[in-house]
Structures are given as C-alpha cells and as structure tokens.
Motif scaffolding. Structure first.
Motif, mmCIF file in Angstrom:
data_model
loop_
_atom_site.group_PDB
_atom_site.id
_atom_site.type_symbol
_atom_site.label_atom_id
_atom_site.label_comp_id
_atom_site.label_asym_id
_atom_site.label_seq_id
_atom_site.Cartn_x
_atom_site.Cartn_y
_atom_site.Cartn_z
ATOM 1 N N HIS A 325 42.141 53.709 -7.307
ATOM 2 C CA HIS A 325 42.687 54.464 -8.410
ATOM 3 C C HIS A 325 44.569 54.102 -8.505
ATOM 4 N N LYS A 326 45.576 54.546 -7.386
ATOM 5 C CA LYS A 326 46.668 54.630 -6.995
ATOM 6 C C LYS A 326 47.490 53.456 -6.863
ATOM 7 N N PHE A 327 46.542 52.415 -6.164
ATOM 8 C CA PHE A 327 47.031 50.984 -5.548
ATOM 9 C C PHE A 327 46.028 49.763 -6.189
ATOM 10 N N PRO A 328 45.707 50.105 -7.418
ATOM 11 C CA PRO A 328 45.086 48.977 -7.452
ATOM 12 C C PRO A 328 45.505 47.353 -6.647
ATOM 13 N N GLY A 329 46.173 47.104 -6.325
ATOM 14 C CA GLY A 329 46.078 45.662 -6.059
ATOM 15 C C GLY A 329 46.131 45.574 -4.428
ATOM 16 N N MET A 330 46.191 46.766 -3.365
ATOM 17 C CA MET A 330 45.747 46.762 -2.241
ATOM 18 C C MET A 330 44.671 46.537 -1.152
ATOM 19 N N LEU A 331 44.210 46.185 -0.371
ATOM 20 C CA LEU A 331 43.665 45.925 0.191
ATOM 21 C C LEU A 331 42.434 47.204 0.952
ATOM 22 N N PHE A 332 42.058 48.374 0.779
ATOM 23 C CA PHE A 332 41.420 49.060 1.666
ATOM 24 C C PHE A 332 39.915 49.005 2.520
ATOM 25 N N GLU A 333 40.069 48.914 3.349
ATOM 26 C CA GLU A 333 38.788 49.067 4.319
ATOM 27 C C GLU A 333 37.918 50.202 4.566
ATOM 28 N N PRO A 334 37.281 51.144 3.836
ATOM 29 C CA PRO A 334 36.842 52.252 4.533
ATOM 30 C C PRO A 334 35.601 52.024 6.189
ATOM 31 N N ILE A 335 35.469 52.333 6.631
ATOM 32 C CA ILE A 335 35.364 52.173 7.675
ATOM 33 C C ILE A 335 34.328 53.936 8.230
ATOM 34 N N ILE A 336 32.915 53.710 8.496
ATOM 35 C CA ILE A 336 32.811 54.771 8.984
ATOM 36 C C ILE A 336 32.006 54.308 10.649
ATOM 37 N N ALA A 337 32.587 55.787 11.580
ATOM 38 C CA ALA A 337 32.557 54.891 12.656
ATOM 39 C C ALA A 337 32.758 56.691 13.524
ATOM 40 N N ASP A 338 32.804 56.833 14.206
ATOM 41 C CA ASP A 338 32.303 57.611 15.318
ATOM 42 C C ASP A 338 34.078 57.562 16.725
ATOM 43 N N ILE A 339 35.080 58.013 16.410
ATOM 44 C CA ILE A 339 35.699 57.643 18.111
ATOM 45 C C ILE A 339 35.287 57.301 19.362
ATOM 46 N N GLN A 340 33.657 58.290 18.843
ATOM 47 C CA GLN A 340 33.581 59.015 20.469
ATOM 48 C C GLN A 340 32.478 57.561 20.875
ATOM 49 N N ASP A 341 32.503 57.189 19.866
ATOM 50 C CA ASP A 341 31.707 55.300 20.312
ATOM 51 C C ASP A 341 32.370 54.265 20.811
ATOM 52 N N ARG A 342 32.272 54.064 21.917
ATOM 53 C CA ARG A 342 33.359 53.479 22.856
ATOM 54 C C ARG A 342 33.530 51.737 21.621
ATOM 55 N N ARG A 343 31.474 51.464 22.623
ATOM 56 C CA ARG A 343 31.209 50.023 21.651
ATOM 57 C C ARG A 343 32.041 49.450 20.094
ATOM 58 N N ARG A 344 31.944 51.275 19.100
ATOM 59 C CA ARG A 344 31.879 50.499 18.216
ATOM 60 C C ARG A 344 33.323 50.624 17.935
ATOM 61 N N MET A 345 34.148 51.329 18.770
ATOM 62 C CA MET A 345 35.389 51.402 18.142
ATOM 63 C C MET A 345 36.272 49.693 18.789
ATOM 64 N N GLU A 346 35.321 48.935 19.635
ATOM 65 C CA GLU A 346 36.129 47.862 20.195
ATOM 66 C C GLU A 346 35.500 46.966 18.736
ATOM 67 N N GLU A 347 34.539 46.955 18.397
ATOM 68 C CA GLU A 347 34.459 45.644 17.354
ATOM 69 C C GLU A 347 35.309 46.471 16.100
ATOM 70 N N VAL A 348 35.600 47.631 15.935
ATOM 71 C CA VAL A 348 36.741 47.352 14.953
ATOM 72 C C VAL A 348 37.904 46.993 14.947
ATOM 73 N N PHE A 349 38.028 47.088 16.572
ATOM 74 C CA PHE A 349 39.613 46.159 16.284
ATOM 75 C C PHE A 349 38.942 44.814 17.116
ATOM 76 N N ASP A 350 38.306 44.615 16.999
ATOM 77 C CA ASP A 350 38.130 43.148 17.311
ATOM 78 C C ASP A 350 38.687 42.830 15.850
ATOM 79 N N ALA A 351 37.634 43.390 15.063
ATOM 80 C CA ALA A 351 37.215 42.988 13.445
ATOM 81 C C ALA A 351 38.652 42.683 13.311
ATOM 82 N N TYR A 352 39.286 43.222 12.925
ATOM 83 C CA TYR A 352 40.704 44.176 11.972
ATOM 84 C C TYR A 352 42.147 43.366 12.965
#
Length: 606
Positions: A325-352
């Motif tokens: 609503h405040k920044f209508p032209g900006m790209l936001f990516e919501p990511i549901i993840a647990d920082i304790q999950d090492r594999r999931r963290m690597e997926e996030v960093f590799d993707a973005y």
C-alpha cells in the motif's frame, strides 16, 4: 424527535417567515392594510415565494444541515439561498401580476427574510448548545507555546470541532511575550507560573505546541505538567507545522516516548542509499517489531527487491500488505521459512542472491528462554549460523546482525545466545568477502512482549501494575530510532565491528510505570496500585552495552560507537559449537553448562 420531523418544522417556520416578511412589507409600504388591487398581488407574491424560496433553500441544503454546529459557511449558504429565492419570486410575481411589485416592498421583504431566517437558526444553535452544556462544562485548556504553532492551535480550537474546550490562554517561557494577547487570549506566564495557573483557572488540559524545541526540553515540560495533575496533549513535530498540517487530528496524547527526551536521529541518507538502493535486500524476522520497521525504512530507499522472511505467515502477510500500500511500485517477496532449516536457507539465498542481509529473527523473551534454553540455542545461535554461512556462500555484500545489550556479561540464556551469535559473525568476517557487523542496543518501546504494552494492559484492567524491582533500570529507545541507527551502522561498517547505539540515560522501570499511569489519567498507588514481584530468572538490575575488554571508539555518527573487536579463533569456536549442538537434545542444565563453557562471561543467576 426524529431529524426529518425537525426539518419539516423548520421548513414550515421558513414559510411563515416568508409570508410575514411579504405581508409586513406591504403593511409598512402603505402604512396600513394594502389597497384592494395590491392585496391580490400580495397573496400571489406569497404563494410564488413559498414555492421558489422553498425550492432554493432545499437546493442549497438548508434542511440537511445540523444548525447546532453551523459555521460561517453555512450562514453564507443560507444568505445565498434566500437571495436567489427572493430574486426569482420578485421576477415571477412581476411577470404574472397585472403590475410590477414595488421595489421598496421587494427590498424590505429580502431584509426581513434574511434577518428572521438567519436569526431563527442562530437561536436554534444557541438553545441546542445550552441544552447540551447547561453550566459551562467545557474543558479549561492552556496552550504551552505562544509562537506560530500555538497560534495555529488556538485558531483550530475556535472551530466547532473543539467546542468542548475553553481556551484560557497561553503559557510561554519567553518573558517578552508575557502579558501580551494573541487571538484575544492572554499569555499568562512561564513554566514557574504553571502550578498557580492550573489552580486559578481550574485547568484540566494542556496542549504543548513546541514542535521545534529540543525533545529534552519537551520532556521536562511534560514532567512539569504531569506534576500538576492535568491531561497533556502535544503537537508531534516541526514537519506538521511546515507542511501546514496543524489540525485537531494532529494533536495527540503524550506517550511514554515523549518522556525519553531524545532528539531525532540525523541520518546519512547518501551513505545508506549507496548500499541499499537498487539492491536485493533480505530481512529475516520481517514480521517482528524490529524486522517490520526495518522493512518500512529500507523500502523508503528503493531497493531493487525486498525479501520478507519470517516463520509466522500472519505477520509476514500483514507487513507485505502494508508495504504494498505504501510503496505500490516496489517488488516485495514474502518468504515463509525457518532460519533453523539450513537447506531452506540455502534455497532462498540461491534463488534470490540477496546483496544485503539484516538478520533480525531471534527469540528474545528472557524468562521464556530460561525455561527453553535448547530453543534459544537452535534459533539464536544455529539459526544465525545458517543465515550467516549462506551470506558467505552466496556472495552477500553486507550482513548486519541485530543484537542486544543483554549479550554483554550475560546472565540469561537469551543474552548468552546473542553473544555467541555475535562471536560467530565476527569470526566469519575474518575469512569472508562479506562485510559482517553486529548492532547492539537495549530495549525498544512498544515491541511485542516489552514492558510498555504489558503495563498498558494492566492499567486498562485497573491494575495492579507489576514491577520486578524498584531499583531496576533499563536503556530504552523507540523502534524507528533503533532501526534507523541499525541501517546507519550498516552503511559505515568495514566488517567485523560490534556497533553500540547511544541509548541515552537509563530509565528506572518504576518511574516508567508511574509516568504511564499518570499519562493514562490515574494516580499511581491511589487509583492504580503497583506491586513488586521480584527479579525473574535470567534478569539483572542493570544492563550494560560494553564489556570492560571491548572499550568503545567513536564513529563519525554521534549516536553510534564501535566496540573493540575481540580475537576469536574460528576453529575453537567451531569446536565449542559442535559440543553445544550435541547437548541440545539433553536437559536444560546440560545446555546451560555448555553455554557457560562457550561464553566465559556468562554467569547464571540463581
């Protein structure tokens, strides 16, 4: 009586006024009853005026207005409606009648109609206001500050929206303003006169209109007003005055943040823009108090993409919707993840491939972590390790760890785990291309689980307010202020630093509770009791921002200091972390013992 019925009665009264105005005009014109040929014209004039004046007044909304709240604009509309109706009636009657309506009769009709139609509405307004108030029940109010802002506030208060307040005058510390008047109100004196003025004028409310005065002085004034037992309101800041936004809606109640007396943070906008603008930025714990404010402030620097990572879907959804609503032209990516999950963290960093990381995800509640030390270790230590390692592996440029003053000489599991996180980030910096930094600060006002919301909830229930110990003190900072300095620290980091934010003077928790009770309109110990519960497990009376070994050096920013980096062997640290990892599945005592081996300064408080 229904509103429609009241308006119907008002319409009938207006018709009577129109007929009376015309008939009396003919009577005075002929100094008695009108001649026979004019009598027919008079009744014709009355009938036509009833229709045309009624339509004109209805068109201009004269029967849709609440006249007890009428202002100059409503009275002007009434005059226009009556005049247009009169003009049309005069022309129509002249055309239909065998001869022209005498001009003197027409003018007298207009004068009488305006006087009576307006007078009836003014009388209605006065009667309704007196019925609503009876004896003057308006709130006697003082304006603190007889400057531009105070003048604007006084002008606003003369509007209908502030009819429940009665301004008695101004108070100002500038002696050359004393005994002068502004908007018909006297400048009654300075701060030393405040208690006497409150007593003499029975003042119930003071509005502080000093947007350009340093906050330390505003804090002093607030304390003076509280001592007088009055309700306090304030104009937020100089920006509202500059942008012309001084209005009733801009006047707000004084909050605890105002009592801190901390001046705004001066930000190096260019330095921040250089490392955030057009970059992919990851914020962990994005749904939390600190994380969500990081999102808001980082978004204002126009990153290429903002990654909102959190474990709770509701909080991430909420901050995403706010930012879109405040920044209508900006790209936001919501990511549901647990920082304790090492594999999931690597997926996030590799993707973005984030170029800047603000790591705010953490367990922070001291008593809860004392009861659940393994969870504190998993999240605060190994969760941080996962995110920090991924930053190194995937080429992140800057990594900023949000730490805590509880990491200094920790007496709690939470503080010790944050200290281990700092140590790990420092050790990683020595061999990585990523610039790692930690930012350490004290309590933030208004964060979830903090003392202020707890006190407010207790006051709302009628008390008691619970304070652990009358001697307990803490450093406090507002959330926006803390986050602004965190982002600023990231801009000046060269890698490996522990930045310490200037938290100002420590605040006594007992005084904070007393002030909050007073700001809520109650008297501590009389209306709202205060109970002392004793220090909880893991807590200490005083928090520190530096160990004796760290010292502190200034940066070019007056509110940010650097603790002297410690030499940390990465091999030794890795060995101790492996031991800690092995005992996580064991009991709480085993986990605490392993933490004590890893953090020499950690002292468990019984």
């Amino acid at each position: 009586m229904a509103v429609k019925k009241k308006m119907a009665i008002l319409f009938l009264v207006d018709l009577v006024i129109i007929w009376f105005s015309i008939c009396s005009a003919y009577f005075f014109r002929f100094e008695g009853p009108a001649p026979e040929q004019y009598t027919n014209q008079m009744f014709l004039y009355c009938a036509i005026s009833s229709v045309l004046c009624g339509l004109s007044m209805a068109y201009f909304g004269m029967y849709r207005k609440m006249w007890q709240y009428a202002s100059v604009s409503e009275m002007f509309s009434m005059c226009v409606a009556v005049t247009i109706g009169w003009g049309l009636s005069f022309l129509a009657t002249t055309i239909v009648s065998d001869f022209r309506v005498p001009l003197s009769i027409a003018v007298r009709t207009l004068e009488t109609s305006l006087l009576l139609v307006g007078g009836i509405r003014v009388i209605w307004r006065v009667i309704r206001l007196r019925q609503g108030k009876g004896v003057d029940q308006r709130i006697p109010t003082l304006i603190y500050g007889a400057g531009d802002c105070g003048s604007l506030v006084a002008r606003e208060f003369k509007g209908q929206s502030m009819d429940d307040h009665k301004l008695v005058g101004f108070i100002d510390d500038a002696q050359n303003k004393h005994n002068l008047t502004m908007h018909g109100l006297p400048v009654l004196g300075g701060r030393t006169d405040l208690p006497t003025l409150v007593e003499v004028f029975k003042v119930k409310e003071i509005i502080i209109a000093l947007p350009s005065v340093p906050r330390s002085q505003v804090s002093e004034i607030i304390n003076l007003c509280m001592a007088c037992g009055v309700k306090i309101k304030i104009i937020p800041g100089i920006n509202d005055l500059i942008k012309g936004r001084i209005s009733v809606s801009a006047i707000r109640n004084v909050d605890v943040e105002d009592l801190l007396g901390r001046d705004p943070v001066h930000t190096d906008l260019q330095g921040i823009a250089d490392y955030v603008h057009n970059k992919v930025v990851l914020i962990t714990g994005a749904g939390g108090s600190i994380g969500s404010e990081l999102c808001r402030q980082v978004a204002s620097f126009a990153p290429d993409k903002l990654l909102l990572l959190g474990h709770g879907e509701n909080s991430i959804y909420t901050i995403e919707m706010e930012l879109k609503h405040k920044f209508p032209g900006m790209l936001f990516e919501p990511i549901i993840a647990d920082i304790q999950d090492r594999r999931r963290m690597e997926e996030v960093f590799d993707a973005y491939r984030p170029q800047v990381v603000f790591h705010a995800a953490a367990h922070k509640h001291v008593p809860l972590m004392e009861k659940n030390p393994a969870e504190a270790v998993k999240n605060n230590v190994f969760g941080t390790q996962n995110v920090a390692d991924c930053a190194d592996k995937f080429g992140t440029e800057r990594f900023v760890l949000v730490s805590s003053d509880k990491a200094v000489n920790p007496t709690s599991v939470m503080g010790a785990t944050k200290r281990i996180a700092e140590m790990y980030v420092q050790s990683l910096n020595a061999s990585s291309r990523t610039k790692y930094a930690s930012v350490r600060f004290g309590n933030v006002l208004g964060s979830r689980g903090s003392v202020i919301p707890a006190f407010k909830a207790q006051i709302a229930r009628g008390g008691p307010v619970t304070v652990t110990d009358p001697q307990m003190v803490r450093y406090f900072m507002t959330i926006p202020e803390a986050v602004q300095l965190v982002i600023q620290a990231g801009a000046i980091s060269q890698g490996g630093e522990i930045f310490i934010l200037d938290m100002g003077e420590p605040v006594q928790i007992l005084k904070l509770a007393e002030d909050l009770i007073r700001l809520s309109g109650y008297e501590p110990y009389i209306d709202i009791p205060i109970h002392f519960t004793g220090i909880r497990e893991g807590e200490k009376l005083f928090e520190e921002l530096l160990t004796a070994e760290e010292g502190a050096t200034k940066t070019h920013h007056e509110r940010i200091y650097i603790g002297k980096p410690e030499v940390i062997s990465r091999e030794d640290l890795a060995r101790e972390l492996n031991k800690l990892n092995r005992v996580i599945a064991g009991g709480a005592d085993d986990v605490k013992e392993a933490i004590e081996q890893l953090v020499p300064l950690y002292e468990q408080v019984s």
